[in-house]
Design a protein around this motif. Sequence first.
Motif, short mmCIF file in Angstrom:
data_model
loop_
_atom_site.label_atom_id
_atom_site.label_comp_id
_atom_site.label_asym_id
_atom_site.label_seq_id
_atom_site.Cartn_x
_atom_site.Cartn_y
_atom_site.Cartn_z
N GLN B 28 21.38 49.14 -89.99
CA GLN B 28 22.82 49.40 -90.47
C GLN B 28 24.04 48.32 -91.03
OE1 GLN B 28 23.76 51.44 -86.62
NE2 GLN B 28 24.13 53.68 -87.81
N VAL B 29 23.73 46.52 -90.33
CA VAL B 29 24.23 45.78 -90.70
C VAL B 29 23.46 45.31 -91.76
CG1 VAL B 29 25.19 43.75 -89.86
CG2 VAL B 29 24.73 45.37 -88.51
N VAL B 40 17.19 43.21 -82.08
CA VAL B 40 18.87 42.85 -81.96
C VAL B 40 19.80 43.00 -81.02
CG1 VAL B 40 20.56 43.25 -83.75
CG2 VAL B 40 17.98 43.08 -84.62
N GLY B 41 19.60 44.18 -80.40
CA GLY B 41 20.53 44.88 -79.95
C GLY B 41 22.05 45.12 -79.15
N THR B 42 22.60 44.82 -81.20
CA THR B 42 23.48 45.13 -81.29
C THR B 42 24.52 46.31 -81.10
OG1 THR B 42 23.87 44.43 -83.74
CG2 THR B 42 24.33 43.02 -81.99
N SER B 43 23.82 47.37 -82.31
CA SER B 43 24.53 48.75 -82.26
C SER B 43 23.80 49.46 -80.71
CB SER B 43 24.03 49.12 -83.34
OG SER B 43 24.03 48.91 -84.32
N LYS B 44 24.67 50.21 -80.04
CA LYS B 44 25.02 50.84 -78.72
C LYS B 44 24.58 52.04 -78.97
CE LYS B 44 26.06 48.05 -75.60
NZ LYS B 44 25.16 46.32 -76.82
N ASN B 49 18.28 54.01 -72.75
CA ASN B 49 18.24 53.41 -71.15
C ASN B 49 16.95 52.73 -71.05
OD1 ASN B 49 21.07 54.30 -71.23
ND2 ASN B 49 20.08 56.73 -70.38
N PRO B 50 17.28 50.99 -70.73
CA PRO B 50 15.81 50.84 -70.03
C PRO B 50 15.72 51.18 -68.60
CG PRO B 50 18.29 49.43 -70.16
CD PRO B 50 18.61 50.34 -70.73
N VAL B 51 14.14 50.89 -68.38
CA VAL B 51 14.18 51.61 -66.84
C VAL B 51 13.74 50.93 -66.49
CG1 VAL B 51 14.28 54.38 -67.52
CG2 VAL B 51 12.55 52.99 -67.91
N GLU B 64 12.24 49.20 -72.37
CA GLU B 64 13.51 49.27 -72.99
C GLU B 64 12.51 49.49 -74.50
OE1 GLU B 64 15.88 45.06 -72.51
OE2 GLU B 64 13.81 44.63 -73.22
N SER B 65 13.60 50.64 -74.64
CA SER B 65 13.48 51.10 -76.11
C SER B 65 14.86 51.62 -77.20
CB SER B 65 12.78 53.10 -75.99
OG SER B 65 11.81 53.37 -76.90
#
Lengths: 150, 168
Positions: B28-29, B40-44, B49-51, B64-65
């Motif tokens: 998206q960026v 990347v992990g910037t777009s929440k 949720n990681p389990v 982590e998905s």
Amino acid sequence: MAKNTSSSAFRKIDIDQYNEDNFKEDEAEQAVPTGPDEGEVCALLNQARYVEALKHVLNNAPLGSTDQQVKDNALSLTLKVLIAVKSAQIEEVVGNLSLDDIDILMKYIYRGFEYPSEGSSGHLLLWHEKAFNIGGAGSIVRVLSDRMKV
Amino acid sequence: MSATLKPYLTAVRHTLASAMCLEHFSSQVVERYNKPEVEVGTSKELLLNPVIISRNANEKVLIESSINSIRISIMIKQADEIEKILCKKFMRFMMMRAENFIVLRRKPVDGYHISFLITNFHTEQMYKHKLVDFVIYFMEEIDKEISEMKLAVNARARICSEEFLKRF
């Protein structure tokens, strides 16, 4: 010229934060329950009324609460209940829960895995299996995707 | 203790099957880019949720998905020094050849011994249930392999020292 043209501080502003399309987390509007009552749960456990103790803990789960202490207390209380129930009775207890309760139970099971102690993980694995048999893959997907974390 | 192995692997299998629902999603960026969102992990809004699923304090799996990728990190049981060294060398061997493995990550996530990164491109080319089977099979076999290697090391050491001490 009175303007300060040598400052480049404007380059450090993150303009993406002002983009209207940015995803905003929904603010918590509704009041969340303050967590299960410890005294009542301990009393129910002492009377071996496991189904009611579990239902009480699940119905009063502080979902979406911002207070970490409340959540931690609720978690340790729920884990106490889960470990108190014997392996043979798990299936019967799970059978008495509604599907919404099973979703919340799954959330607590996964949270419980994060703090493994003496034999707790093995017991939680049994709970996971029995809850999965009734809740199905949907209950796991709801754990992964629900923003209201327990 | 091995009574928990089967429920542990079943729990991991069910969770993987539920979490590995990936679809193509461009960044998206940056336009015309496609990045694994879990890395990347910037777009929440794109992350799930990681389990964690743990069998005991020494063995656990972190899943982590995200919308187009899933990262699976495994912590392997290491009972003593020899197993620690063997595990480290074995994992390093595999991670150096991560390209041939396709789904392996070159560096494990902090706190874990090995990580997999599966993207939507992998699930498009390979069967999802087979990918899940592979990860479970990997977890089963790793423990066996390390035990076998440890026995081999001890046996060789014993033979070597026997031969050496025959001279005295």
